[in-house]
Design an enzyme around this catalytic site. Structure first.
Site, PDB file in Angstrom:
ATOM      1  N   VAL A  92     -12.361 -14.399   8.570  1.00 24.43           N
ATOM      2  CA  VAL A  92     -12.760 -14.682   9.953  1.00 24.43           C
ATOM      3  C   VAL A  92     -14.094 -13.982  10.181  1.00 24.43           C
ATOM      4  O   VAL A  92     -14.259 -12.806   9.856  1.00 24.43           O
ATOM      5  CB  VAL A  92     -11.712 -14.142  10.960  1.00 24.43           C
ATOM      6  CG1 VAL A  92     -12.178 -14.371  12.388  1.00 24.43           C
ATOM      7  CG2 VAL A  92     -10.359 -14.777  10.718  1.00 24.43           C
ATOM      8  N   THR A 146       1.956   2.133  10.413  1.00 27.85           N
ATOM      9  CA  THR A 146       2.655   2.046   9.124  1.00 27.85           C
ATOM     10  C   THR A 146       3.227   0.647   8.913  1.00 27.85           C
ATOM     11  O   THR A 146       3.341  -0.138   9.863  1.00 27.85           O
ATOM     12  CB  THR A 146       3.856   3.031   9.075  1.00 27.85           C
ATOM     13  OG1 THR A 146       4.806   2.626  10.065  1.00 27.85           O
ATOM     14  CG2 THR A 146       3.461   4.470   9.301  1.00 27.85           C
ATOM     15  N   ALA A 147       3.640   0.373   7.660  1.00 28.12           N
ATOM     16  CA  ALA A 147       4.325  -0.885   7.355  1.00 28.12           C
ATOM     17  C   ALA A 147       5.688  -0.910   8.044  1.00 28.12           C
ATOM     18  O   ALA A 147       6.185  -1.973   8.432  1.00 28.12           O
ATOM     19  CB  ALA A 147       4.500  -1.022   5.845  1.00 28.12           C
ATOM     20  N   ALA A 148       6.291   0.257   8.182  1.00 29.32           N
ATOM     21  CA  ALA A 148       7.587   0.337   8.870  1.00 29.32           C
ATOM     22  C   ALA A 148       7.429  -0.078  10.334  1.00 29.32           C
ATOM     23  O   ALA A 148       8.283  -0.783  10.881  1.00 29.32           O
ATOM     24  CB  ALA A 148       8.128   1.764   8.780  1.00 29.32           C
ATOM     25  N   CYS A 185      -0.895   5.359   8.093  1.00 25.12           N
ATOM     26  CA  CYS A 185       0.034   6.318   7.498  1.00 25.12           C
ATOM     27  C   CYS A 185      -0.475   7.766   7.550  1.00 25.12           C
ATOM     28  O   CYS A 185      -0.948   8.304   6.558  1.00 25.12           O
ATOM     29  CB  CYS A 185       0.404   5.960   6.063  1.00 25.12           C
ATOM     30  SG  CYS A 185       1.873   6.871   5.551  1.00 25.12           S
ATOM     31  N   GLN A 212       0.794  -1.238   0.000  1.00 25.29           N
ATOM     32  CA  GLN A 212       0.000   0.000   0.000  1.00 25.29           C
ATOM     33  C   GLN A 212       0.829   1.293   0.000  1.00 25.29           C
ATOM     34  O   GLN A 212       0.384   2.299  -0.552  1.00 25.29           O
ATOM     35  CB  GLN A 212      -0.973   0.005   1.187  1.00 25.29           C
ATOM     36  CG  GLN A 212      -1.967  -1.149   1.180  1.00 25.29           C
ATOM     37  CD  GLN A 212      -2.684  -1.320   2.524  1.00 25.29           C
ATOM     38  OE1 GLN A 212      -3.019  -0.351   3.197  1.00 25.29           O
ATOM     39  NE2 GLN A 212      -2.916  -2.561   2.914  1.00 25.29           N
ATOM     40  N   CYS A 238       7.751   7.393   8.450  1.00 29.77           N
ATOM     41  CA  CYS A 238       6.830   7.938   7.457  1.00 29.77           C
ATOM     42  C   CYS A 238       7.643   8.738   6.445  1.00 29.77           C
ATOM     43  O   CYS A 238       8.093   9.848   6.755  1.00 29.77           O
ATOM     44  CB  CYS A 238       5.809   8.831   8.157  1.00 29.77           C
ATOM     45  SG  CYS A 238       4.500   9.341   7.044  1.00 29.77           S
TER      46      CYS A 238
HETATM   47  P1  FAD Z   1      -3.033  -4.687   5.911  1.00 32.31           P
HETATM   48  O1  FAD Z   1      -1.751  -4.706   5.181  1.00 32.31           O
HETATM   49  O2  FAD Z   1      -4.093  -3.741   5.445  1.00 32.31           O
HETATM   50  O3  FAD Z   1      -3.582  -6.182   5.938  1.00 32.31           O
HETATM   51  C1  FAD Z   1      -4.786  -6.581   6.559  1.00 32.31           C
HETATM   52  C2  FAD Z   1      -5.216  -7.893   5.920  1.00 32.31           C
HETATM   53  O4  FAD Z   1      -6.298  -8.469   6.653  1.00 32.31           O
HETATM   54  C3  FAD Z   1      -5.718  -7.718   4.481  1.00 32.31           C
HETATM   55  O5  FAD Z   1      -4.989  -8.552   3.622  1.00 32.31           O
HETATM   56  C4  FAD Z   1      -7.193  -8.090   4.550  1.00 32.31           C
HETATM   57  O6  FAD Z   1      -7.661  -8.736   3.376  1.00 32.31           O
HETATM   58  C5  FAD Z   1      -7.213  -9.031   5.735  1.00 32.31           C
HETATM   59  N1  FAD Z   1      -8.526  -9.119   6.401  1.00 32.31           N
HETATM   60  C6  FAD Z   1      -9.397  -8.121   6.678  1.00 32.31           C
HETATM   61  N2  FAD Z   1     -10.491  -8.609   7.304  1.00 32.31           N
HETATM   62  C7  FAD Z   1     -10.299  -9.940   7.406  1.00 32.31           C
HETATM   63  C8  FAD Z   1     -11.068 -11.003   7.973  1.00 32.31           C
HETATM   64  N3  FAD Z   1     -12.260 -10.797   8.544  1.00 32.31           N
HETATM   65  N4  FAD Z   1     -10.557 -12.261   7.932  1.00 32.31           N
HETATM   66  C9  FAD Z   1      -9.322 -12.515   7.370  1.00 32.31           C
HETATM   67  N5  FAD Z   1      -8.573 -11.535   6.820  1.00 32.31           N
HETATM   68  C10 FAD Z   1      -9.049 -10.270   6.843  1.00 32.31           C
HETATM   69  N6  FAD Z   1       3.288   2.538   5.570  1.00 32.31           N
HETATM   70  C11 FAD Z   1       4.615   2.828   5.572  1.00 32.31           C
HETATM   71  O7  FAD Z   1       5.375   2.214   6.320  1.00 32.31           O
HETATM   72  N7  FAD Z   1       5.142   3.784   4.755  1.00 32.31           N
HETATM   73  C12 FAD Z   1       4.372   4.464   3.896  1.00 32.31           C
HETATM   74  O8  FAD Z   1       4.867   5.303   3.157  1.00 32.31           O
HETATM   75  C13 FAD Z   1       2.961   4.182   3.841  1.00 32.31           C
HETATM   76  N8  FAD Z   1       2.143   4.860   3.002  1.00 32.31           N
HETATM   77  C14 FAD Z   1       0.833   4.493   2.886  1.00 32.31           C
HETATM   78  C15 FAD Z   1       0.047   5.145   1.955  1.00 32.31           C
HETATM   79  C16 FAD Z   1      -1.280   4.783   1.778  1.00 32.31           C
HETATM   80  C17 FAD Z   1      -2.122   5.506   0.763  1.00 32.31           C
HETATM   81  C18 FAD Z   1      -1.833   3.718   2.553  1.00 32.31           C
HETATM   82  C19 FAD Z   1      -3.265   3.282   2.339  1.00 32.31           C
HETATM   83  C20 FAD Z   1      -1.052   3.069   3.497  1.00 32.31           C
HETATM   84  C21 FAD Z   1       0.278   3.460   3.688  1.00 32.31           C
HETATM   85  N9  FAD Z   1       1.097   2.853   4.654  1.00 32.31           N
HETATM   86  C22 FAD Z   1       2.439   3.180   4.723  1.00 32.31           C
HETATM   87  C23 FAD Z   1       0.497   2.004   5.710  1.00 32.31           C
HETATM   88  C24 FAD Z   1       0.685   0.512   5.537  1.00 32.31           C
HETATM   89  O9  FAD Z   1       0.286   0.100   4.275  1.00 32.31           O
HETATM   90  C25 FAD Z   1      -0.107  -0.219   6.620  1.00 32.31           C
HETATM   91  O10 FAD Z   1       0.203   0.321   7.880  1.00 32.31           O
HETATM   92  C26 FAD Z   1       0.198  -1.704   6.621  1.00 32.31           C
HETATM   93  O11 FAD Z   1      -0.252  -2.280   5.424  1.00 32.31           O
HETATM   94  C27 FAD Z   1      -0.441  -2.387   7.829  1.00 32.31           C
HETATM   95  O12 FAD Z   1      -0.345  -3.782   7.725  1.00 32.31           O
HETATM   96  P2  FAD Z   1      -1.518  -4.718   8.320  1.00 32.31           P
HETATM   97  O13 FAD Z   1      -1.114  -6.095   8.035  1.00 32.31           O
HETATM   98  O14 FAD Z   1      -1.822  -4.307   9.707  1.00 32.31           O
HETATM   99  O15 FAD Z   1      -2.807  -4.342   7.440  1.00 32.31           O
HETATM  100  C1  UQ1 Z   2      10.781   0.317   6.504  1.00 32.41           C
HETATM  101  O1  UQ1 Z   2      11.453  -0.540   7.099  1.00 32.41           O
HETATM  102  C2  UQ1 Z   2       9.585  -0.041   5.873  1.00 32.41           C
HETATM  103  O2  UQ1 Z   2       9.183  -1.356   5.867  1.00 32.41           O
HETATM  104  C3  UQ1 Z   2       9.609  -2.074   4.770  1.00 32.41           C
HETATM  105  C4  UQ1 Z   2       8.794   0.906   5.267  1.00 32.41           C
HETATM  106  O3  UQ1 Z   2       7.620   0.483   4.775  1.00 32.41           O
HETATM  107  C5  UQ1 Z   2       7.170   0.821   3.576  1.00 32.41           C
HETATM  108  C6  UQ1 Z   2       9.204   2.279   5.217  1.00 32.41           C
HETATM  109  O4  UQ1 Z   2       8.504   3.132   4.647  1.00 32.41           O
HETATM  110  C7  UQ1 Z   2      10.451   2.646   5.828  1.00 32.41           C
HETATM  111  C8  UQ1 Z   2      10.906   4.069   5.726  1.00 32.41           C
HETATM  112  C9  UQ1 Z   2      11.210   1.690   6.460  1.00 32.41           C
HETATM  113  C10 UQ1 Z   2      12.504   2.052   7.136  1.00 32.41           C
HETATM  114  C11 UQ1 Z   2      13.654   1.604   6.304  1.00 32.41           C
HETATM  115  C12 UQ1 Z   2      14.783   2.283   6.128  1.00 32.41           C
HETATM  116  C13 UQ1 Z   2      15.857   1.679   5.269  1.00 32.41           C
HETATM  117  C14 UQ1 Z   2      15.031   3.616   6.688  1.00 32.41           C
END
Ligand code: FAD
Ligand code: UQ1
Length: 433
Positions: free
Chosen positions: A100, A327-329, A183, A65, A361
């Site tokens: 789930v 965040t993913a980080a 994010c 994402q 971020c």
């Molecule tokens: P998700 O990756 O959303 O995964 C949740 C999963 O659960 C999904 O696959 C879904 O299908 C599943 N699920 C939902 N309900 C059920 C259910 N009832 N049963 C089974 N499965 C289910 N992060 C960064 O680090 N850097 C960035 O620059 C950044 N930019 C972003 C920009 C945008 C526009 C967006 C939308 C997000 C961004 N993020 C960023 C945030 C990052 O993508 C999320 O924080 C991350 O994906 C969180 O991981 P997660 O596994 O908690 O949730």
């Molecule tokens: C990071 O580890 C990470 O997870 C893969 C992100 O998710 C998208 C990030 O946006 C960032 C900044 C990091 C941190 C990684 C470095 C190399 C600073």
């Protein structure tokens, strides 16, 4: 003949429902196969081996994402942000393609939407956070109309780039809702890209004809003072209007009107828009309630990431109540803590890992600059590189566009990345953080 056909049809249905109402057992069940679920599953596959891990995930495609900001800005395509889940997940894990429907933590079981039951010894909850489109009146319909877009969903992110390109001048409004979101930098990153595009890329200098506004339910531009001061300078220099404590409550697409509630006094104010980028309100899934705190997020110890009540349950990512920025980080750092502590739990050992709230971020501020914010629970910067990351840098744009996606697909999604802690320690060569 007809009787025979009917009989075999009935038999088939019975067989089908028996198969789906059955129950299965796994040592470890991971609910959700997004960024958090996938990373934990692949890390644990090396510890537990085949047949012991089930990942419950309805989607057969996995999305990176963070790339959606680049997609909205026309730098990458939606396709670049997606891979088949089967290509990423270890063959040691059993993927159950379902949702789930219910958690029964007292019975160590989850019920799926197809009515089957999955039993576990240990559970990791990683369901992410849901978009709550109904909270803004008219939003669903408005997203189908000209100029209204959102980077937050896979089916609307392509329209952001279309809307930026089609913009002819007038008001371009970027919103931030009155709920927790993933994010927290993303609502403004796309605004800086739009601003830069209007300035540099278009030859007819549309920036002079544009009024760019950031209408945010919050009262500050960013929670960490170090990065907020840089961002405040940027918006000033680039003539972007900040309207804080403004919460989007309704869109009237026929009149191109966005209605905000001023959170300080409840007054409703209407803004005319030509481009409206909406960050939708977000909320945790209702099915988390048996595991949740009052706000609906999975209730964990913020250091160990173990559930406060059910000690065989852990949670990380956007659905947990650890008070980090989502965040993913953050997930990368949390995943190491969950894997180590859960493994210690399985082996009746002491849990030693502590999550410090690390999150990052990459604040994309133009088509070639990023302010790479990295900080902890205390909103204290925790930067990887031995340079000041509080300023706009071209090197960090390249990191965010090319290096971090490479790390994601090749390391993190495959269970080989727990964040940049090791590099941070190496690069600071013993100097204090
Ligand atoms: P998700 O990756 O959303 O995964 C949740 C999963 O659960 C999904 O696959 C879904 O299908 C599943 N699920 C939902 N309900 C059920 C259910 N009832 N049963 C089974 N499965 C289910 N992060 C960064 O680090 N850097 C960035 O620059 C950044 N930019 C972003 C920009 C945008 C526009 C967006 C939308 C997000 C961004 N993020 C960023 C945030 C990052 O993508 C999320 O924080 C991350 O994906 C969180 O991981 P997660 O596994 O908690 O949730
Ligand atoms: C990071 O580890 C990470 O997870 C893969 C992100 O998710 C998208 C990030 O946006 C960032 C900044 C990091 C941190 C990684 C470095 C190399 C600073």
């Amino acid at each position: 003949m007809i009787l025979n056909k009917q009989l075999s049809h009935v038999l088939l249905n019975v067989r089908h429902s028996v198969r789906h109402k059955s129950s299965q057992s796994f040592k470890l069940v991971i609910a959700g196969g997004g960024t958090a679920g996938l990373s934990v599953a692949n890390q644990f596959s090396k510890i537990l081996g085949k047949g012991n891990i089930a990942v419950i995930e309805p989607s057969d495609v996995h999305y990176y994402q963070p790339m959606w900001t680049f997609v909205g800005g026309g730098i990458k395509s939606v396709n670049d942000s997606r891979r088949p889940l089967s290509e990423l997940i270890s063959p040691e894990c059993t993927v159950i393609r379902n949702k789930v429907a219910q958690f029964n933590p007292k019975e160590n079981e989850v019920k799926l939407e197809d009515k089957s039951t999955i039993n576990y010894e240990y559970l990791v909850v990683a369901l992410g956070i849901n978009m709550d489109l109904n909270k803004v009146k008219g939003l669903k319909e408005a997203l189908k109309t000209e100029g209204v877009c959102s980077n937050y969903m896979v089916d609307t992110v392509g329209k952001t780039w279309e809307s930026i390109q089609n913009f002819k001048g007038g008001n371009a409004i970027f919103t931030f809702p009155n709920t927790p979101i993933k994010c927290a930098g993303a609502p403004q990153k796309i605004m800086y890209l739009a601003d830069d595009y209007f300035r540099k890329v278009l030859r007819h200098n549309k920036r002079d004809k544009a009024k760019i506004m950031f209408n945010s339910a919050l009262g500050v531009i960013f929670a960490v003072p170090k990065y907020a001061s840089t961002l405040n300078e940027i918006v000033k220099k680039r003539n972007i209007e900040l309207n804080f404590k403004h919460n989007l409550i309704e869109i009237k697409p026929e009149k191109k009107e966005a209605i905000f509630e001023k959170l300080e006094n409840g007054e409703k104010v209407s803004f005319q828009y030509d481009l409206l980028h909406v960050t939708p309100p977000q909320r945790p899934s209702e099915i988390l309630s048996p595991l949740a705190d009052a706000a609906g997020f999975v209730d964990v110890n913020k250091e160990t990431l173990q559930h406060q009540k059910y000690k065989n349950v852990f949670s990380l990512g956007d659905c947990s109540n650890a008070p980090k920025s989502r965040t993913a980080a953050a997930v990368a750092a949390e995943s190491g803590v969950v894997v180590e502590n859960l493994n210690a739990c399985m082996n009746k050992k002491e849990m030693k890992e502590k999550y410090n709230g690390y999150t990052s971020c990459p604040l994309i501020t133009s088509y070639n600059t990023v302010v790479l914010a990295e900080f902890d629970y205390n909103l204290k910067p925790l930067e990887t590189f031995p340079i000041n990351q509080g300023i706009e840098r071209k090197s960090m744009f390249w990191m965010t566009k090319d290096v971090i996606p490479f790390i994601y697909w090749n390391l993190m999604a495959r269970g080989r990345w727990r964040g940049p802690k090791v590099f941070r320690k190496l690069m600071r060569l013993g100097r204090s953080e």
